[in-house]
Structures are given as structure tokens and as C-alpha cells.
Design a protein around this motif. Structure first.
Motif, PDB file in Angstrom:
ATOM      1  N   ASN A 186       0.830  -1.208   0.000  1.00 45.77           N
ATOM      2  CA  ASN A 186       0.000   0.000   0.000  1.00 45.77           C
ATOM      3  C   ASN A 186       0.865   1.258   0.000  1.00 45.77           C
ATOM      4  O   ASN A 186       0.566   2.236  -0.691  1.00 45.77           O
ATOM      5  N   GLU A 187       1.956   1.218   0.758  1.00 45.65           N
ATOM      6  CA  GLU A 187       2.888   2.362   0.752  1.00 45.65           C
ATOM      7  C   GLU A 187       3.491   2.541  -0.641  1.00 45.65           C
ATOM      8  O   GLU A 187       3.614   3.654  -1.144  1.00 45.65           O
ATOM      9  N   ALA A 188       3.855   1.419  -1.258  1.00 49.90           N
ATOM     10  CA  ALA A 188       4.486   1.478  -2.583  1.00 49.90           C
ATOM     11  C   ALA A 188       3.535   2.070  -3.612  1.00 49.90           C
ATOM     12  O   ALA A 188       3.902   2.944  -4.394  1.00 49.90           O
ATOM     13  N   LYS A 189       2.297   1.597  -3.581  1.00 51.04           N
ATOM     14  CA  LYS A 189       1.323   2.081  -4.566  1.00 51.04           C
ATOM     15  C   LYS A 189       1.090   3.583  -4.395  1.00 51.04           C
ATOM     16  O   LYS A 189       1.015   4.337  -5.366  1.00 51.04           O
ATOM     17  N   LYS A 190       0.999   3.996  -3.133  1.00 50.07           N
ATOM     18  CA  LYS A 190       0.757   5.409  -2.847  1.00 50.07           C
ATOM     19  C   LYS A 190       1.926   6.289  -3.310  1.00 50.07           C
ATOM     20  O   LYS A 190       1.741   7.376  -3.861  1.00 50.07           O
ATOM     21  N   GLU A 191       3.133   5.788  -3.092  1.00 48.28           N
ATOM     22  CA  GLU A 191       4.321   6.589  -3.405  1.00 48.28           C
ATOM     23  C   GLU A 191       4.800   6.410  -4.843  1.00 48.28           C
ATOM     24  O   GLU A 191       5.701   7.113  -5.286  1.00 48.28           O
ATOM     25  N   GLY A 192       4.250   5.438  -5.543  1.00 52.35           N
ATOM     26  CA  GLY A 192       4.618   5.270  -6.947  1.00 52.35           C
ATOM     27  C   GLY A 192       5.875   4.464  -7.198  1.00 52.35           C
ATOM     28  O   GLY A 192       6.735   4.838  -7.991  1.00 52.35           O
ATOM     29  N   TYR A 193       5.989   3.341  -6.528  1.00 56.59           N
ATOM     30  CA  TYR A 193       7.075   2.404  -6.852  1.00 56.59           C
ATOM     31  C   TYR A 193       6.536   0.992  -6.671  1.00 56.59           C
ATOM     32  O   TYR A 193       5.360   0.817  -6.319  1.00 56.59           O
ATOM     33  N   ALA A 194       7.363   0.000  -6.946  1.00 53.86           N
ATOM     34  CA  ALA A 194       6.931  -1.389  -6.760  1.00 53.86           C
ATOM     35  C   ALA A 194       7.888  -2.094  -5.815  1.00 53.86           C
ATOM     36  O   ALA A 194       9.082  -1.797  -5.790  1.00 53.86           O
ATOM     37  N   VAL A 195       7.344  -3.013  -5.044  1.00 51.61           N
ATOM     38  CA  VAL A 195       8.158  -3.846  -4.159  1.00 51.61           C
ATOM     39  C   VAL A 195       8.581  -5.093  -4.937  1.00 51.61           C
ATOM     40  O   VAL A 195       7.748  -5.717  -5.592  1.00 51.61           O
ATOM     41  N   GLY A 196       9.841  -5.428  -4.864  1.00 51.28           N
ATOM     42  CA  GLY A 196      10.311  -6.674  -5.471  1.00 51.28           C
ATOM     43  C   GLY A 196      10.011  -7.832  -4.547  1.00 51.28           C
ATOM     44  O   GLY A 196      10.223  -7.744  -3.338  1.00 51.28           O
ATOM     45  N   SER A 197       9.483  -8.903  -5.130  1.00 52.14           N
ATOM     46  CA  SER A 197       9.238 -10.115  -4.354  1.00 52.14           C
ATOM     47  C   SER A 197      10.118 -11.204  -4.948  1.00 52.14           C
ATOM     48  O   SER A 197       9.971 -11.569  -6.116  1.00 52.14           O
ATOM     49  N   PHE A 198      11.067 -11.665  -4.152  1.00 52.65           N
ATOM     50  CA  PHE A 198      12.143 -12.510  -4.679  1.00 52.65           C
ATOM     51  C   PHE A 198      12.011 -13.938  -4.160  1.00 52.65           C
ATOM     52  O   PHE A 198      11.886 -14.160  -2.954  1.00 52.65           O
ATOM     53  N   ASN A 199      12.058 -14.889  -5.084  1.00 58.17           N
ATOM     54  CA  ASN A 199      11.936 -16.297  -4.700  1.00 58.17           C
ATOM     55  C   ASN A 199      13.199 -16.799  -4.009  1.00 58.17           C
ATOM     56  O   ASN A 199      14.291 -16.738  -4.570  1.00 58.17           O
ATOM     57  N   LEU A 200      12.999 -17.337  -2.829  1.00 58.82           N
ATOM     58  CA  LEU A 200      14.094 -17.972  -2.099  1.00 58.82           C
ATOM     59  C   LEU A 200      14.164 -19.428  -2.579  1.00 58.82           C
ATOM     60  O   LEU A 200      13.248 -20.196  -2.335  1.00 58.82           O
ATOM     61  N   HIS A 201      15.242 -19.762  -3.272  1.00 61.30           N
ATOM     62  CA  HIS A 201      15.350 -21.129  -3.796  1.00 61.30           C
ATOM     63  C   HIS A 201      16.081 -22.046  -2.818  1.00 61.30           C
ATOM     64  O   HIS A 201      15.932 -23.254  -2.863  1.00 61.30           O
ATOM     65  N   CYS A 202      16.921 -21.452  -1.965  1.00 58.47           N
ATOM     66  CA  CYS A 202      17.634 -22.232  -0.953  1.00 58.47           C
ATOM     67  C   CYS A 202      18.010 -21.284   0.188  1.00 58.47           C
ATOM     68  O   CYS A 202      17.974 -20.067   0.028  1.00 58.47           O
ATOM     69  N   MET A 203      18.366 -21.862   1.335  1.00 59.48           N
ATOM     70  CA  MET A 203      18.630 -21.032   2.515  1.00 59.48           C
ATOM     71  C   MET A 203      19.796 -20.068   2.317  1.00 59.48           C
ATOM     72  O   MET A 203      19.808 -18.973   2.854  1.00 59.48           O
ATOM     73  N   GLU A 204      20.786 -20.511   1.552  1.00 60.12           N
ATOM     74  CA  GLU A 204      21.993 -19.700   1.370  1.00 60.12           C
ATOM     75  C   GLU A 204      21.701 -18.303   0.822  1.00 60.12           C
ATOM     76  O   GLU A 204      22.422 -17.349   1.067  1.00 60.12           O
ATOM     77  N   MET A 205      20.643 -18.219   0.045  1.00 62.73           N
ATOM     78  CA  MET A 205      20.334 -16.943  -0.624  1.00 62.73           C
ATOM     79  C   MET A 205      19.813 -15.867   0.322  1.00 62.73           C
ATOM     80  O   MET A 205      19.898 -14.679   0.008  1.00 62.73           O
ATOM     81  N   LEU A 206      19.230 -16.295   1.435  1.00 66.01           N
ATOM     82  CA  LEU A 206      18.438 -15.356   2.228  1.00 66.01           C
ATOM     83  C   LEU A 206      19.196 -14.111   2.719  1.00 66.01           C
ATOM     84  O   LEU A 206      18.717 -12.988   2.534  1.00 66.01           O
ATOM     85  N   PRO A 207      20.379 -14.286   3.342  1.00 66.72           N
ATOM     86  CA  PRO A 207      21.061 -13.069   3.821  1.00 66.72           C
ATOM     87  C   PRO A 207      21.361 -12.083   2.694  1.00 66.72           C
ATOM     88  O   PRO A 207      21.286 -10.868   2.889  1.00 66.72           O
ATOM     89  N   SER A 208      21.644 -12.614   1.501  1.00 62.58           N
ATOM     90  CA  SER A 208      21.923 -11.733   0.350  1.00 62.58           C
ATOM     91  C   SER A 208      20.722 -10.861   0.011  1.00 62.58           C
ATOM     92  O   SER A 208      20.869  -9.684  -0.320  1.00 62.58           O
ATOM     93  N   PHE A 209      19.538 -11.461   0.096  1.00 65.48           N
ATOM     94  CA  PHE A 209      18.320 -10.697  -0.219  1.00 65.48           C
ATOM     95  C   PHE A 209      18.160  -9.527   0.755  1.00 65.48           C
ATOM     96  O   PHE A 209      17.901  -8.394   0.355  1.00 65.48           O
ATOM     97  N   ILE A 210      18.315  -9.846   2.039  1.00 68.85           N
ATOM     98  CA  ILE A 210      18.075  -8.810   3.052  1.00 68.85           C
ATOM     99  C   ILE A 210      19.160  -7.725   2.957  1.00 68.85           C
ATOM    100  O   ILE A 210      18.862  -6.537   3.058  1.00 68.85           O
ATOM    101  N   GLU A 211      20.391  -8.156   2.752  1.00 69.38           N
ATOM    102  CA  GLU A 211      21.482  -7.168   2.617  1.00 69.38           C
ATOM    103  C   GLU A 211      21.228  -6.247   1.422  1.00 69.38           C
ATOM    104  O   GLU A 211      21.453  -5.035   1.495  1.00 69.38           O
TER     105      GLU A 211
END
Ligand SMILES: [Zn+2]
Length: 283
Positions: free
Chosen positions: A10-35
């Protein structure tokens, strides 16, 4: 911090941007996404396919994401991607996911509405967001062919569906396709525009890997507030891994072959967020 998906959409739509939703394929990827999200000062949605949920387990996924989100200064949503199994969706809600997608798009519209309503009614008391799909987005995801026929979302159906279900976000079919990474989609902006005039909630684009950066701004302009990226992360992780694994001596620490793969997806997530968030809020 861990938040419901609708809060960041809702914040994104109001401000005019999009949130990326990223598929976690394995546990190793997770810290990279958050960083990546932290370095871009951006909210992020981490999405989990049915296959990944079974591979890692709902509780472990929730614990990992919650731990990293708790010490992060960006908002993180934990989203169960495409699922048609209502019992499994309920388990994800109870496990602490902050968003779920009920995909009843294979069903006739009234049945899609009925199954979606059941999920909405269940999820509301937990303050968990619900995404649903109207129309059929084609392609292959996680080795599973999702839909045989691609069927653009009919604006009338989308408006009626939203009226009946009051979901938080709606995935629509306007020409993007799952699993596409060798070419770019030709999108139907006229359909998107008509839907966005009649459906006030954030709209979701699946198959974001196959969408050109030139099209992103127009998508956002017409109400797309969540863009899913899965295939590109998987493909580039394997591409990088093929190189590091083949070049590595056997006694090398696994860390040394995985870190370059994690860094590769981190850079992709950063680049996507950059393109999705060309909005004043961030800079
Ligand atoms: Zn999808």
C-alpha cells in the motif's frame, strides 16, 4: 522488521514504486536478499514456492526470515507464493508467514472466489495479507508447468473478483510469463490500465524476469506495486555455481564456492530494487 505484505504494498502504490518479491530457492540466498534491500533502503518481499516450503520447512523459513528481519532497518514480508492447497496455506499462516497467495485461477471464477474467500476469512485474524490471481499467467516455475493456456485477465472479472473477496493484492495476466529469461515479454498495457481503473488495490506482476526495465515504469504508473522475480535468481545462481564448483579443489571450503553465488544474486536483487523503486521515497 517483519511486516504484512499489504503494509509495504500500500505504501508502494501510494508513493509510486513497486516492491520486489524474490523467490528464495535455498537457505543460502536469504542473507543476500536482506542485505540487498538494506543497501537500497527498500522494503522487500521474500517469497516461497510450494517446493521450497517443503524443502526447507515452514517453521525454519519463518525462523530465519524473522531473525534477519528483526535486526534489519527495512521492512520484510514473508510471502507464500502460488498455492492452491488451502490446508497448506493455513499452515503457512499459522507458522507466521505474513502473506499468502491463493491461486485459484485454474478454477471457474465463482469457485476461485469461494476458495479465495475461505483463505481471506482465515488469514484476517492473523493480520496476514492475501494475494489471489484472476486470469492465467503461463509458463513454467520450479520445474512445474503452471498453466497450459495463457488467458489475459478480463477487467470485468478482476473488478467483480475484488468486490467479492476484498483481497489485499491481485495478480493479473497481461502477457508476462513464468520461467522466461531468454527473451522479454510483450505486455498488454491497455488491459492493465483498464483493470487499474476499476481495482483499487495493489496489482501484482508475475514473471518479472522476462520484463524489460523500459516497461517497469509504465507498469508502476498503472498500479503494479509488486513484481515477482524468481527465475533469474535461480539461473544466475546455478551459472555462478557451475563456474566456482568446477574450478574449486575438493578440499576447498564450501563457503568459498557458495559466497560468489550469493553475491551474484545480491547484485541482481539490488539492481531490480533500483529499477522498481525510482521514487522520491528512497533517495
Ligand atoms: Zn507466479
Amino acid at each position: 522488521m517483519l511486516v504484512p505484505l499489504h503494509e509495504i504494498l500500500n505504501e508502494a502504490k501510494k508513493e509510486g514504486y513497486a516492491v520486489g518479491s524474490f523467490n528464495l530457492h535455498c537457505m543460502e540466498m536469504l542473507p543476500s536478499f536482506i542485505e540487498a534491500a538494506e543497501e537500497q533502503h527498500s522494503p522487500i518481499s521474500i517469497q516461497i514456492s510450494h517446493g521450497t516450503a517443503n524443502y526447507i520447512g515452514l517453521d525454519l523459513i519463518k525462523a530465519m526470515v524473522e531473525t534477519l528481519a528483526a535486526k534489519s532497518n527495512v521492512k520484510v514480508a514473508l510471502h507464500l507464493d502460488h498455492n492452491s492447497d488451502v490446508n497448506f496455506i493455513k499452515k503457512a499462516v499459522q507458522a507466521g508467514f505474513t502473506s499468502v497467495m491463493i491461486d485459484g485461477s485454474d478454477l471457474p471464477l465463482e469457485e476461485n472466489i469461494a476458495v479465495t474467500k475461505e483463505v481471506v476469512d482465515f488469514a484476517r485474524p492473523y493480520n496476514v495479507s492475501v494475494e489471489a490471481e484472476v486470469g492465467a499467467i503461463g509458463g513454467t516455475e520450479d520445474g512445474v508447468s503452471l498453466k497450459e493456456d495463457v488467458d489475459f485477465t478480463k477487467p470485468n472479472d478482476a473488478a467483480y473478483f475484488y468486490e467479492q473477496t476484498k483481497v489485499d493484492a491481485l495478480a493479473i495476466s497481461i502477457g508476462s510469463s513464468h520461467g522466461q529469461y531468454r527473451s522479454k515479454s510483450k505486455l498488454n498495457f491497455a488491459v492493465l490500465q483498464e483493470i487499474s481503473e476499476r481495482v483499487e488495490i495493489p496489482l501484482v506482476l508475475h514473471g518479472g524476469t522476462g520484463v524489460s526495465y523500459d516497461d517497469i515504469q509504465e507498469l508502476i504508473h498503472y498500479g503494479i506495486a509488486k513484481i515477482n522475480i524468481g527465475t533469474e535468481l535461480n539461473v544466475r545462481y546455478i551459472e555462478e555455481g557451475k563456474k566456482t564448483f568446477s574450478e574449486s579443489p575438493l578440499e576447498n571450503s564450501l563457503r568459498k564456492v557458495l559466497i560468489p553465488c550469493n553475491n551474484r544474486v545480491k547484485n541482481i536483487v539490488k539492481e531490480k530494487i533500483e529499477h522498481f523503486s525510482k521514487a522520491p521515497l528512497y533517495k
